[in-house]
Design an enzyme around this catalytic site. Structure first.
Site, PDB file in Angstrom:
ATOM      1  N   ASP A  39       0.845  -1.192   0.035  1.00 19.71           N
ATOM      2  CA  ASP A  39      -0.101   0.037   0.072  1.00 19.71           C
ATOM      3  C   ASP A  39       0.795   1.255  -0.011  1.00 19.71           C
ATOM      4  O   ASP A  39       1.889   1.082   0.380  1.00 19.71           O
ATOM      5  CB  ASP A  39      -1.035   0.104   1.216  1.00 19.71           C
ATOM      6  CG  ASP A  39      -0.296  -0.195   2.508  1.00 19.71           C
ATOM      7  OD1 ASP A  39       0.781  -1.162   2.788  1.00 19.71           O
ATOM      8  OD2 ASP A  39      -0.437   0.694   3.740  1.00 19.71           O
ATOM      9  N   GLU A  40       0.267   2.377  -0.491  1.00 20.62           N
ATOM     10  CA  GLU A  40       0.698   3.648  -0.505  1.00 20.62           C
ATOM     11  C   GLU A  40       2.370   3.871  -0.685  1.00 20.62           C
ATOM     12  O   GLU A  40       2.897   4.375   0.224  1.00 20.62           O
ATOM     13  CB  GLU A  40       0.496   4.333   1.023  1.00 20.62           C
ATOM     14  CG  GLU A  40      -0.971   4.433   1.140  1.00 20.62           C
ATOM     15  CD  GLU A  40      -1.286   4.725   2.815  1.00 20.62           C
ATOM     16  OE1 GLU A  40      -2.178   5.602   2.832  1.00 20.62           O
ATOM     17  OE2 GLU A  40      -0.714   4.350   3.516  1.00 20.62           O
TER      18      GLU A  40
HETATM   19  C1  TNX Z   1      -4.290   4.224   5.464  1.00 22.12           C
HETATM   20  S1  TNX Z   1      -5.042   1.244   4.933  1.00 22.12           S
HETATM   21  C2  TNX Z   1      -3.370   3.187   5.645  1.00 22.12           C
HETATM   22  C3  TNX Z   1      -2.891   3.072   7.016  1.00 22.12           C
HETATM   23  C4  TNX Z   1      -3.092   4.118   7.756  1.00 22.12           C
HETATM   24  C5  TNX Z   1      -4.665   4.175   7.796  1.00 22.12           C
HETATM   25  C6  TNX Z   1      -5.015   5.078   8.867  1.00 22.12           C
HETATM   26  C7  TNX Z   1      -3.656   1.146   4.297  1.00 22.12           C
HETATM   27  C8  TNX Z   1      -3.305   0.077   3.153  1.00 22.12           C
HETATM   28  N1  TNX Z   1      -2.893   1.982   4.647  1.00 22.12           N
HETATM   29  O1  TNX Z   1      -1.274   2.925   6.740  1.00 22.12           O
HETATM   30  O2  TNX Z   1      -2.668   3.513   9.196  1.00 22.12           O
HETATM   31  O3  TNX Z   1      -4.767   4.569   6.655  1.00 22.12           O
HETATM   32  O4  TNX Z   1      -6.404   5.150   8.773  1.00 22.12           O
END
Ligand code: TNX
Length: 516
Positions: free
Chosen positions: A326-327
């Protein structure tokens, strides 16, 4: 015996069709028809697939014994505990006991049948897991302990099985470390609501929480930080094995997550060689996301990922290893997809299957991979793409089931980037129609993540999880056509007595008719 069970008809009730039963059950309670004890049948969460009330009742006394076949020994302790919760006395276990567990075909892998009549209580299932879920239902049927009073359980027949095989909760032990004892308490709470997957988010920018042989700095440096600058912490291999065994005894599988290639600052702070510039990063205690990435494509990174995954696979009896994905904002598209495909190869090499966050749907995936949906503004089309490649989907829509979202603007803990999420939001949705191109056959289940950027202690954790976690448990367990928030809300309210006895801090949502 069957005639007795349909005797409701003689009370002017129609022969109970599946969808009608719960509503009638509750309507009976509301109009004062039936004793107070009968009302307890309406307190079941998640709502079973079929509930039919009968006539009469079984009364538990101090001499009531339990009967458990040797092949179901793993559930005997749970049943004894349930009886002890109600009567205050540990029951004797012997053949011919009035509360009986029986193994037998026909209920489905996780299903069970529970029958209460004048003579006793029988829970029948194909597997120990099914028996365990029957015992959890029995716990909710038993009146709360009143010393010295006989414990009367009204006659009922329940036939039940889950809608989805993956009924998960995720704990982020990276942003704030959670000690083993608290994770165990959370597992107990999950199991009481028939959840069966604990996804442990073990690594992130702010901390690395699992000891890995041959990589000591991960815990010497990587584990010594957390959000806000606390001491952090980590699980030794023995701690982790202990957690896995504790979960297993409650029919919960642990799915470990090593978040790669982003969300890796703790690893980058531990080993210089994982950074492309060869320089160790500083520990990170803030809550930004997306800034870190392993030096993908280097032999050092490949060795690191291979050894970490091998160790995690060795410690984990379950089928899945989650590798995040993710991200990631610091890598080009080809760097990212190539890395995820290599991670998939490494996971596959250990005999496990890979689970990933939805972004990794952009990579080439093997059939049977699990893609976890979380974010609507990221292209949900990638999830449908993944399904076309043979992936299965676990639904974690942030605006519904992110337990770290605030309930409303007064909530003292939590975030709000996905909006305010009240218990009705967590409840009123259908995993099988959420994403276009992702139908029921592609949905493996539902999971409620609890990210802990803002969560420093167990009371805050349970405040966010209750009552939304039981709501999500019902989304995952109960047939869609049986669910409606109006009928759910009073059943949920009836759980609060248990929560108080368990000492849980929970949110008194204004959407629920709590009894004072
Ligand atoms: C998104 S959900 C993220 C997390 C954060 C969260 C906080 C996801 C795959 N990544 O790294 O903790 O939002 O709500």
């Amino acid at each position: 015996m069957d005639g007795r069970w349909w005797s409701n008809t003689s009370m002017g009730w129609p022969r109970p069709g599946v969808a009608l039963v719960a509503g009638l059950f509750w309507a009976g309670a509301m109009t004062g028809c039936g004793s107070d004890v009968q009302v307890r049948g309406a307190a079941l969460v998640p709502l079973p697939a079929e509930v039919v009330t009968g006539e009469g009742a079984f009364t538990l006394g101090t001499a009531t014994a339990i009967s458990v076949p040797a092949e179901a020994a793993g559930v005997a302790g749970h049943l004894a505990f349930a009886v002890e919760e109600a009567t205050g006395r540990r029951p004797e276990r012997r053949s011919g006991g009035e509360i009986r567990l029986a193994l037998g075909a026909g209920t489905g892998a996780e299903g069970y049948e529970l029958t209460v009549d004048d003579d006793g209580i029988v829970i029948r299932a194909q597997t120990e897991a099914g028996l365990f879920y029957g015992v959890q239902t029995l716990r909710q049927l038993l009146p709360q302990r009143a010393d010295g009073e006989a414990v009367r359980v009204p006659a009922v027949r329940i036939a039940d099985r889950p809608r989805f095989p993956w009924r998960g909760a995720m704990l982020d032990v990276a942003r704030h470390f959670l000690p083993v004892a608290e994770v165990k308490r959370y597992i107990d709470l999950m199991a009481a609501y028939k959840l069966n997957v604990l996804h442990l988010h073990l690594t992130d920018d702010q901390g690395w929480r699992l000891a890995i042989e041959g990589w000591p700095a991960l815990t010497e440096i990587g584990a010594a930080s957390q959000v806000g600058g606390g001491r952090g912490g980590f699980y030794t291999a023995d701690d982790y094995r202990d957690l896995v065994a504790y979960a297993r005894a409650r029919f919960v599988d642990v799915v470990p997550e090593i978040d790669l290639p982003g969300h890796t600052n703790a690893a980058l702070a531990s080993y210089a060689e994982l950074n492309c510039d060869g320089r160790r990063r500083d520990p990170y205690t803030g809550i930004e996301v997306g800034f870190s990435a392993l030096c993908v494509g280097s032999p050092q990174t490949d060795r690191f990922v291979s050894e970490v995954i091998a160790e995690v696979a060795r410690l984990t009896p379950g089928r899945y290893i989650h590798v995040g994905g993710d991200e990631v904002r610091e890598l080009s598209e080809p760097e990212y997809t190539r890395f995820m495909e290599r991670a998939q190869e490494i996971v596959g090499g250990t005999g496990k299957r890979m689970a990933v966050w939805q972004e990794a749907g952009r990579a080439r995936l093997l059939p049977g991979t699990i893609v976890q949906y979380w974010k609507a503004d990221e292209d949900p089309g990638v999830v449908a793409d993944a399904v076309r490649q043979g992936a299965k989907v676990v639904m974690s829509p942030a605006s519904r089931v992110y337990l770290d979202m605030k309930y409303d603007s007064w909530t003292h803990v939590g975030q709000d980037w996905a909006g305010m999420v009240e218990v009705a939001d967590s409840y009123e949705w259908d995993p099988a129609t959420l994403i276009e191109g992702v139908g029921a056959a592609a949905v493996l289940g539902v999971e409620a993540p609890l990210w802990t950027e803002t969560v420093g202690g167990f009371d805050d954790l349970t405040y966010l999880a209750f009552p939304r976690l039981p709501a999500v448990a019902e989304v995952a367990w109960t047939p869609q056509e049986r669910r409606s928030f109006d009928v759910f809300a009073p059943r949920l309210a009836a759980q609060a007595g248990q929560w108080k006895r368990w000492g849980l801090n929970y949110h008194e949502s204004p959407q629920i008719p709590w009894k004072r």
